[in-house]
Design an enzyme around this catalytic site. Sequence first.
Site, PDB file in Angstrom:
ATOM      1  N   ASP A   1      10.052   6.406   2.059  1.00 14.06           N
ATOM      2  CA  ASP A   1       9.114   5.229   2.627  1.00 14.06           C
ATOM      3  C   ASP A   1       9.250   5.312   4.074  1.00 14.06           C
ATOM      4  O   ASP A   1      10.100   5.884   4.627  1.00 14.06           O
ATOM      5  CB  ASP A   1       9.284   4.137   2.169  1.00 14.06           C
ATOM      6  CG  ASP A   1       8.954   3.790   0.560  1.00 14.06           C
ATOM      7  OD1 ASP A   1       8.124   4.551  -0.021  1.00 14.06           O
ATOM      8  OD2 ASP A   1       9.748   3.271  -0.112  1.00 14.06           O
TER       9      ASP A   1
ATOM     10  N   ASP B   1       1.874   4.834  -2.009  1.00 10.23           N
ATOM     11  CA  ASP B   1       1.845   3.520  -2.447  1.00 10.23           C
ATOM     12  C   ASP B   1       0.334   2.742  -2.352  1.00 10.23           C
ATOM     13  O   ASP B   1      -0.103   2.096  -2.825  1.00 10.23           O
ATOM     14  CB  ASP B   1       2.788   2.546  -1.730  1.00 10.23           C
ATOM     15  CG  ASP B   1       4.370   3.143  -2.349  1.00 10.23           C
ATOM     16  OD1 ASP B   1       4.280   3.811  -3.318  1.00 10.23           O
ATOM     17  OD2 ASP B   1       5.293   3.193  -1.613  1.00 10.23           O
TER      18      ASP B   1
END
Length: 169
Positions: free
Chosen positions: A123, A141
């Site tokens: 991330d 995401d």
Amino acid sequence: MNKPICSTGLRWLWLAVVVVILDISSKQWVMAHFALYESVPLIPFFNLTYAQNFGAAFSFLADKSGWQRWFFAGIAIGISVVLMVMMYRSTAKQRLINCAYALIIGGALGNLYDRLVHGAVNDFLDFYINNWHFPTFNLADVAISIGAVLVIFEGFLSPAEKNAVNKNE
């Protein structure tokens, strides 16, 4: 009962491929230019911060012994297969729902790649207000979230509204 793929919702899988390419490319760039947990402020409420997530959204099950890697990999594969079957059963003219499914598939496969290759999801998008940080996330995401919102939105449309959305084909 074979249908030409171009007449089914599978015609929209190109969008999933674009999501996977953008997601993996962006993660590779971050991994090449950042140390783990390194953070670079870009604007007053947004940083690029390299982090790894061994769980799911909001680090769900991240503290477990490793079985969750395969559990979430199985979920990603299962959801992708189910959505591709749904796309096959729909027509290519059902653009909204097929784009939504393609975004979810692309995001699921982008994160699946990370789980299988890196053992965790990488991330790097870090939004915050003062000292409160939203959980760090990635482009996969974002695609999953947009796809989910589109599925919900499509569920609220009347048949006439769905026809109007899908009309220009």
